[in-house]
Design a protein around this motif. Structure first.
Motif, PDB file in Angstrom:
ATOM      1  N   PHE A   1       5.139   6.111   3.227  1.00 33.95           N
ATOM      2  CA  PHE A   1       4.691   5.452   4.460  1.00 33.95           C
ATOM      3  C   PHE A   1       4.847   6.422   5.629  1.00 33.95           C
ATOM      4  O   PHE A   1       5.867   7.086   5.777  1.00 33.95           O
ATOM      5  N   GLY A   2       3.824   6.500   6.483  1.00 32.22           N
ATOM      6  CA  GLY A   2       3.887   7.360   7.661  1.00 32.22           C
ATOM      7  C   GLY A   2       3.599   8.821   7.379  1.00 32.22           C
ATOM      8  O   GLY A   2       3.999   9.693   8.154  1.00 32.22           O
ATOM      9  N   CYS A   3       2.891   9.107   6.292  1.00 29.03           N
ATOM     10  CA  CYS A   3       2.510  10.490   6.005  1.00 29.03           C
ATOM     11  C   CYS A   3       1.396  10.906   6.973  1.00 29.03           C
ATOM     12  O   CYS A   3       0.910  10.111   7.768  1.00 29.03           O
TER      13      CYS A   3
ATOM     14  N   ALA B   1      -5.505  -0.775  13.546  1.00 24.59           N
ATOM     15  CA  ALA B   1      -6.738  -1.291  14.149  1.00 24.59           C
ATOM     16  C   ALA B   1      -7.906  -1.331  13.170  1.00 24.59           C
ATOM     17  O   ALA B   1      -8.703  -2.287  13.176  1.00 24.59           O
ATOM     18  N   ASN B   2      -8.037  -0.321  12.321  1.00 23.37           N
ATOM     19  CA  ASN B   2      -9.189  -0.292  11.413  1.00 23.37           C
ATOM     20  C   ASN B   2      -9.111  -1.363  10.336  1.00 23.37           C
ATOM     21  O   ASN B   2     -10.128  -1.706   9.725  1.00 23.37           O
ATOM     22  N   GLN B   3      -7.902  -1.877  10.094  1.00 23.97           N
ATOM     23  CA  GLN B   3      -7.744  -2.950   9.116  1.00 23.97           C
ATOM     24  C   GLN B   3      -7.667  -4.320   9.785  1.00 23.97           C
ATOM     25  O   GLN B   3      -8.090  -5.317   9.212  1.00 23.97           O
TER      26      GLN B   3
ATOM     27  N   GLU C   1       0.846  -1.193   0.000  1.00 19.90           N
ATOM     28  CA  GLU C   1       0.000   0.000   0.000  1.00 19.90           C
ATOM     29  C   GLU C   1       0.877   1.237   0.000  1.00 19.90           C
ATOM     30  O   GLU C   1       1.928   1.260   0.643  1.00 19.90           O
ATOM     31  N   ALA C   2       0.420   2.271  -0.688  1.00 20.35           N
ATOM     32  CA  ALA C   2       1.093   3.567  -0.674  1.00 20.35           C
ATOM     33  C   ALA C   2       0.286   4.535   0.192  1.00 20.35           C
ATOM     34  O   ALA C   2      -0.896   4.319   0.465  1.00 20.35           O
ATOM     35  N   ASN C   3       0.947   5.600   0.636  1.00 16.49           N
ATOM     36  CA  ASN C   3       0.297   6.663   1.417  1.00 16.49           C
ATOM     37  C   ASN C   3      -0.370   6.133   2.682  1.00 16.49           C
ATOM     38  O   ASN C   3      -1.485   6.539   3.028  1.00 16.49           O
ATOM     39  N   VAL C   4       0.292   5.214   3.361  1.00 16.53           N
ATOM     40  CA  VAL C   4      -0.209   4.730   4.647  1.00 16.53           C
ATOM     41  C   VAL C   4       0.052   5.827   5.676  1.00 16.53           C
ATOM     42  O   VAL C   4       1.193   6.063   6.076  1.00 16.53           O
ATOM     43  N   ASP C   5      -1.006   6.521   6.089  1.00 11.27           N
ATOM     44  CA  ASP C   5      -0.795   7.651   6.996  1.00 11.27           C
ATOM     45  C   ASP C   5      -0.787   7.197   8.454  1.00 11.27           C
ATOM     46  O   ASP C   5      -1.094   6.052   8.779  1.00 11.27           O
TER      47      ASP C   5
ATOM     48  N   ILE D   1      10.702  -0.816   5.491  1.00 10.42           N
ATOM     49  CA  ILE D   1      11.366  -0.588   4.208  1.00 10.42           C
ATOM     50  C   ILE D   1      10.336  -0.069   3.218  1.00 10.42           C
ATOM     51  O   ILE D   1       9.282  -0.691   3.028  1.00 10.42           O
ATOM     52  N   ALA D   2      10.610   1.070   2.605  1.00 12.50           N
ATOM     53  CA  ALA D   2       9.668   1.673   1.662  1.00 12.50           C
ATOM     54  C   ALA D   2      10.430   2.629   0.750  1.00 12.50           C
ATOM     55  O   ALA D   2      11.543   3.059   1.082  1.00 12.50           O
ATOM     56  N   PRO D   3       9.843   2.997  -0.397  1.00 19.09           N
ATOM     57  CA  PRO D   3      10.524   3.957  -1.273  1.00 19.09           C
ATOM     58  C   PRO D   3      10.654   5.352  -0.671  1.00 19.09           C
ATOM     59  O   PRO D   3      11.596   6.087  -0.974  1.00 19.09           O
TER      60      PRO D   3
END
Length: 203
Positions: free
Chosen positions: A77-79, A44-46, A16-20, A99-101
């Motif tokens: 990740f982490g936005c 939690a929501n997932q 997934e991208a943009n995992v805030d 690990i992420a781009p």
């Protein structure tokens, strides 16, 4: 802070991208300042359905990923908001490396300060590691911070960059307070001289 030297463990694939940070730990769980116990609220929501039951389709609810120490994700990740609870929740679950781009800047910094190593790698490299992660317990990754390499199950080594100061702090388990305490003799010396010269400041 627990030092980060070498981690060999199960990697969980999260394509997934943009995992805030609200997805990492929803806002309703931010009422505590304790760093423990937040792992059960990670994603939690997932991870949980409306009735509180586990969502068997989510990766961290499946074996062997319940014991994952490494997370492989896509861009940004982490936005989102600057909640320190996000790395706390990851760490309490057992995740030591993501690990992420690319990462949200504040999340990246907060992770380093809490003993989690965020590694930036090109998307195509992350996709290769994601395929390794999908093999489960038979395909553990090794993250060697001292050598700055990730070792794939087939033995291939992938290098990564890390800021020298942050590397030193992680290897030695030093957060901001620990880093300051390294200078304790100099601080004590200054206070002793100031107390002698300006005693009214300590009255």
């Amino acid at each position: 802070m627990q030092p980060f030297t070498t981690v060999t463990g199960i990697a969980a694939p999260l394509p997934e991208a943009n995992v805030d940070t609200d997805k990492i730990i929803p806002g309703r769980f931010l009422k505590t300042i304790a760093r423990t116990g937040l792992g059960r609220h990670l994603f939690a929501n997932q991870r949980y359905r409306d009735d509180g039951a586990e969502n068997a389709d989510f990766v961290l609810n499946r074996e062997p990923y319940r014991k994952a120490e490494i997370l492989v994700a896509h861009e940004n990740f982490g936005c989102g908001s600057s909640r320190e609870h996000a790395p706390w929740a990851l760490l309490d679950f057992g995740i030591r490396c993501v690990i992420a781009p690319s990462f949200g800047d504040i999340f990246f910094s907060n992770s380093m300060k809490n003993g989690i190593l965020p590694i930036r790698l090109p998307r195509e490299t992350c996709d290769r590691l994601m395929e390794d992660a999908k093999l489960g317990a038979n395909a553990r990754l090794t993250v060697d911070l001292a050598r700055q390499v990730i070792v794939r199950p087939n033995g291939e080594e992938i290098g990564f960059e890390v800021d020298p100061l942050r590397k030193h702090l992680l290897l030695n388990g030093l957060d901001d307070i620990g880093q300051t305490l390294q200078h304790a003799p100099a601080i004590d010396g200054f206070e002793a001289k100031q107390r002698a010269a300006q005693p009214w400041l300590y009255a």
